[in-house]
Write a protein that holds these residues in place. Structure first.
Motif, PDB file in Angstrom:
ATOM      1  N   ASP A   1     -20.418  81.037 134.826  1.00 61.14           N
ATOM      2  CA  ASP A   1     -20.388  80.201 133.623  1.00 61.14           C
ATOM      3  C   ASP A   1     -20.575  78.727 133.965  1.00 61.14           C
ATOM      4  OD1 ASP A   1     -19.955  82.457 132.088  1.00 61.14           O
ATOM      5  OD2 ASP A   1     -17.779  82.164 131.983  1.00 61.14           O
TER       6      ASP A   1
ATOM      7  N   ARG B   1     -24.792  80.931 125.524  1.00 63.92           N
ATOM      8  CA  ARG B   1     -24.419  81.521 124.233  1.00 63.92           C
ATOM      9  C   ARG B   1     -24.050  82.994 124.394  1.00 63.92           C
ATOM     10  NH1 ARG B   1     -28.467  78.179 122.474  1.00 63.92           N
ATOM     11  NH2 ARG B   1     -30.053  79.794 122.734  1.00 63.92           N
TER      12      ARG B   1
ATOM     13  N   SER C   1     -20.653  83.393 126.127  1.00 64.71           N
ATOM     14  CA  SER C   1     -19.521  83.004 125.280  1.00 64.71           C
ATOM     15  C   SER C   1     -19.295  84.046 124.187  1.00 64.71           C
ATOM     16  CB  SER C   1     -19.730  81.617 124.684  1.00 64.71           C
ATOM     17  OG  SER C   1     -20.839  81.595 123.820  1.00 64.71           O
TER      18      SER C   1
ATOM     19  N   LYS D   1     -17.350  86.944 125.713  1.00 67.94           N
ATOM     20  CA  LYS D   1     -15.937  86.624 125.954  1.00 67.94           C
ATOM     21  C   LYS D   1     -15.122  86.730 124.671  1.00 67.94           C
ATOM     22  CE  LYS D   1     -16.251  83.729 130.011  1.00 67.94           C
ATOM     23  NZ  LYS D   1     -15.946  82.448 130.602  1.00 67.94           N
TER      24      LYS D   1
END
Length: 83
Positions: free
Chosen positions: A34, A75, A78, A81
């Motif tokens: 990340d 994107r 995320s 997650k």
């Protein structure tokens, strides 16, 4: 690929890093995927501006594609997650 002519490196300015990813390499902090993607997206965005300023159209286009890919991965990661 070879190094750029002159092998220039950024000098440490003594000021606090502007972003969370800036300066980690010098401190020996590598981070995970990340952080790597965020750093790449940020760095490529700066390179796109530089290429555009000097009217390097093809290079600007290719760097822009790399920026889009990095932002897409940010994107996507995320969203995963949040699931």
């Amino acid at each position: 690929m070879s190094k750029a002519a002159g092998g220039r490196k950024r000098k440490a300015s003594g000021k606090k890093p502007e972003s969370p990813t800036e300066g980690r390499e010098e401190r020996g902090e590598e981070g995970g995927p990340d952080e790597a993607v965020a750093f790449i997206a940020e760095t490529v965005a700066e390179l796109v501006k530089l290429a555009e300023r000097h009217r390097l159209e093809v290079l600007s286009h290719l760097l822009g594609m790399a920026q889009l890919e990095a932002e897409d991965r940010l994107r996507t990661r995320s969203k995963r997650k949040l699931s």
